[in-house]
Design an enzyme around this catalytic site. Structure first.
Site, PDB file in Angstrom:
ATOM      1  CE1 TYR A   1     -33.631  41.772  48.735  1.00 35.89           C
ATOM      2  CE2 TYR A   1     -33.607  39.455  48.176  1.00 35.89           C
ATOM      3  CZ  TYR A   1     -32.938  40.603  48.526  1.00 35.89           C
ATOM      4  OH  TYR A   1     -31.564  40.576  48.650  1.00 35.89           O
TER       5      TYR A   1
ATOM      6  CD  GLU B   1     -20.734  44.675  36.119  1.00 35.61           C
ATOM      7  OE1 GLU B   1     -21.574  44.840  37.018  1.00 35.61           O
ATOM      8  OE2 GLU B   1     -19.733  45.394  36.004  1.00 35.61           O
TER       9      GLU B   1
ATOM     10  CB  CYS C   1     -38.219  30.555  66.855  1.00 33.68           C
ATOM     11  SG  CYS C   1     -37.711  28.894  67.208  1.00 33.68           S
ATOM     12  CD  GLU C   2     -36.677  35.653  62.940  1.00 32.62           C
ATOM     13  OE1 GLU C   2     -37.176  36.552  62.239  1.00 32.62           O
ATOM     14  OE2 GLU C   2     -35.477  35.570  63.202  1.00 32.62           O
TER      15      GLU C   2
ATOM     16  NE  ARG D   1     -34.194  36.615  45.339  1.00 26.17           N
ATOM     17  CZ  ARG D   1     -35.293  36.935  44.740  1.00 26.17           C
ATOM     18  NH1 ARG D   1     -36.257  36.036  44.610  1.00 26.17           N
ATOM     19  NH2 ARG D   1     -35.463  38.133  44.244  1.00 26.17           N
TER      20      ARG D   1
HETATM   21  N1  LLP Z   1     -23.353  44.112  38.767  1.00 24.79           N
HETATM   22  C1  LLP Z   1     -23.406  44.738  39.960  1.00 24.79           C
HETATM   23  C2  LLP Z   1     -22.482  45.854  40.212  1.00 24.79           C
HETATM   24  C3  LLP Z   1     -24.326  44.315  40.942  1.00 24.79           C
HETATM   25  O1  LLP Z   1     -24.365  44.949  42.113  1.00 24.79           O
HETATM   26  C4  LLP Z   1     -25.197  43.231  40.661  1.00 24.79           C
HETATM   27  C5  LLP Z   1     -26.169  42.769  41.664  1.00 24.79           C
HETATM   28  C6  LLP Z   1     -25.083  42.597  39.409  1.00 24.79           C
HETATM   29  C7  LLP Z   1     -24.166  43.065  38.486  1.00 24.79           C
HETATM   30  C8  LLP Z   1     -25.943  41.431  39.036  1.00 24.79           C
HETATM   31  O2  LLP Z   1     -27.294  41.729  39.024  1.00 24.79           O
HETATM   32  P1  LLP Z   1     -28.333  40.630  38.489  1.00 24.79           P
HETATM   33  O3  LLP Z   1     -28.048  40.437  37.028  1.00 24.79           O
HETATM   34  O4  LLP Z   1     -28.121  39.387  39.246  1.00 24.79           O
HETATM   35  O5  LLP Z   1     -29.652  41.244  38.734  1.00 24.79           O
HETATM   36  N2  LLP Z   1     -30.087  39.534  46.565  1.00 24.79           N
HETATM   37  C9  LLP Z   1     -30.983  40.207  45.639  1.00 24.79           C
HETATM   38  C10 LLP Z   1     -30.256  40.723  44.411  1.00 24.79           C
HETATM   39  C11 LLP Z   1     -29.113  41.657  44.730  1.00 24.79           C
HETATM   40  C12 LLP Z   1     -28.367  42.138  43.516  1.00 24.79           C
HETATM   41  C13 LLP Z   1     -27.154  42.905  43.880  1.00 24.79           C
HETATM   42  N3  LLP Z   1     -26.339  43.337  42.787  1.00 24.79           N
HETATM   43  C14 LLP Z   1     -32.111  39.259  45.272  1.00 24.79           C
HETATM   44  O6  LLP Z   1     -32.148  38.151  45.789  1.00 24.79           O
HETATM   45  O7  LLP Z   1     -32.997  39.630  44.500  1.00 24.79           O
END
Ligand code: LLP
Length: 419
Positions: A316, A273, A344-345, A312
């Site tokens: 983070y 995934e 405004c932050e 981001r």
């Molecule tokens: N599968 C599941 C069950 C997930 O919860 C996620 C991401 C993925 C796959 C994909 O993960 P990736 O390959 O994209 O790392 N907003 C955060 C990232 C949150 C990820 C949430 N889950 C950021 O901007 O770093």
């Protein structure tokens, strides 16, 4: 290979000058390179060629219909987390059988929708979810294929907010409870337990945590077989990182090899995934310099994009490289500045103490690695309109999500007549 390179003194996305996009579409704006996304998908496809496996794009990273359509045509499945995402995936033409439905909190209505759409796999994360899905499926006269997401309790060594596979995170089922949950699921005639799933976190730049997690998954698959529960799918989630700070993340081929070896050992089909890895580096966020404010302690480059567009950095402490669309003159000296937005932050920043070559009002900056978790996490805070999105292929570009009008923004609200 980089999707964004300087040609004739201007940063280009493939064959298109980013200054042209900024001028024609306006700023702020997201720009994606379709050949970049395609190339990254092919890294997975090549590494998995000839094996029993499926790449389900984690569409939460970038859910633009054009991006989905591109990946669907390349053969991807979709990893989804809500009815909205399933609807988007179906609208983009994904084969329902290649849709995985993940997430820690699915409602009965969402489950019913997913069942009626005929999706391929539910990844369930709690005993109550197992029972609810069993009820919903029984009432509909359907049988749901499920994978149980386990929490393998490994530290992926990434940011705390995107760590998901440690004890104490809300995700998955603790390993010591997994067998019971599978047995419970197997008793429901309306459920077919087919898989063991896991997703340990995001922006992971070391393969060791994966090795540890996959080994625990394989052990569980073998233990389940002994108990007469035949598992045929190993869903290893996503999480492979990209090089935001110029570091070299693990190669897709090396990651895929570990996952394939685990699937082989478990005698299972492999499901992956990936989200970020497919789209992050193929996107930039273009923003225009409004003012350069020389404070006594700092220089602030104030731009027209803001934290509502790309959250981001502030959420983070994420590092996104920032470059000028006009190629810096040879020998131009960089100096440290804060790149900030109009909200405004004090948390509204893209970079702090970042070395940037001299810029002035009207110059366009490109914030790179913005193709994943950029536009999807945007909001209209401060009554700012969502930034539009543009897709490039060769010398062509198209607006694939237009900037909403102010009427779109205001007209969604209703003022009750009793007010
Ligand atoms: N599968 C599941 C069950 C997930 O919860 C996620 C991401 C993925 C796959 C994909 O993960 P990736 O390959 O994209 O790392 N907003 C955060 C990232 C949150 C990820 C949430 N889950 C950021 O901007 O770093």
């Amino acid at each position: 290979m980089n999707d964004f390179v300087y040609k004739n003194g201007r940063l280009h996305a493939e064959g298109v000058d980013l200054a042209t996009i900024a001028e024609k579409v306006g700023t702020p704006v997201y720009v994606y390179s379709s050949s970049g996304i395609e190339r990254r998908y092919r890294e997975y496809a090549d590494a998995l060629a000839g094996t029993d496996s499926m790449v389900c794009y984690a569409m939460k990273a970038n859910d633009n219909q054009a991006v989905l359509s591109l990946l669907q045509k390349l053969g991807a499945g979709a990893d989804t987390v809500s009815e909205g995402e399933i609807r988007r995936a179906l609208a983009a033409g994904f084969d329902p059988k290649k849709i995985v439905y993940s997430g820690v909190g699915k409602s009965a209505e969402e489950m019913a929708f997913a069942l009626s759409a005929g999706i391929g796999e539910f990844n369930v994360e709690s005993d109550h979810e197992v029972d609810l899905l069993a009820d919903v499926a029984r009432q509909m006269g359907k049988r749901a294929k499920i994978a149980v997401r386990i929490n393998p309790d490994v530290d992926p060594k990434t940011h705390a907010k995107i760590t998901t596979g440690r004890k104490g995170n809300k995700f998955g089922i603790d390993l010591d409870q997994a067998m019971d949950v599978f047995k419970r699921a197997a008793k429901h005639g309306s459920l077919e337990p087919v898989g063991v799933a896991s997703h340990i976190g995001s922006q992971i730049t070391n393969l060791e945590p994966y090795r540890a997690a996959f080994a625990r998954m394989v052990d569980l698959v073998k233990a389940l077989r002994v108990e007469g529960i035949p598992i045929s799918v190993l869903d290893v989630g996503g999480g492979l990182g990209v090089g935001y700070t110029g570091e070299e993340p693990p190669k897709v081929a090396d990651y895929a090899k570990i996952a394939l070896d685990a699937a082989k050992d478990a005698g299972c089909k492999l499901v992956l995934e990936p989200g970020r890895r497919l789209v992050a580096e193929s996107g930039v966020f273009l923003t225009k310099v409004l003012f350069v404010k020389e404070g006594s302690a700092k220089t602030f480059v104030i731009v027209d994009g803001a934290m509502n567009d790309l959250i981001r950095p502030t959420l983070y402490e994420a590092h996104h490289p920032i470059v000028t669309v006009a190629e810096p003159k040879p020998g131009a000296k960089a100096r440290p500045v804060d790149v900030v937005g109009p909200i405004c932050e004090s948390g509204d920043f893209f970079a702090k103490d970042r070395d940037l070559t001299p810029v002035g009002a009207g110059d366009i900056l490109a914030i790179t690695h913005a193709g994943a978790y950029g536009a999807v996490m945007a909001s209209s805070y401060n009554a700012r309109r969502l930034a539009p999105e543009v897709l490039v292929r060769g010398h062509q570009f198209a607006v694939v999500r237009p900037r909403p009008s102010f009427e779109d923004l205001i007209g969604r609200d209703r003022v009750p007549d009793w007010l």
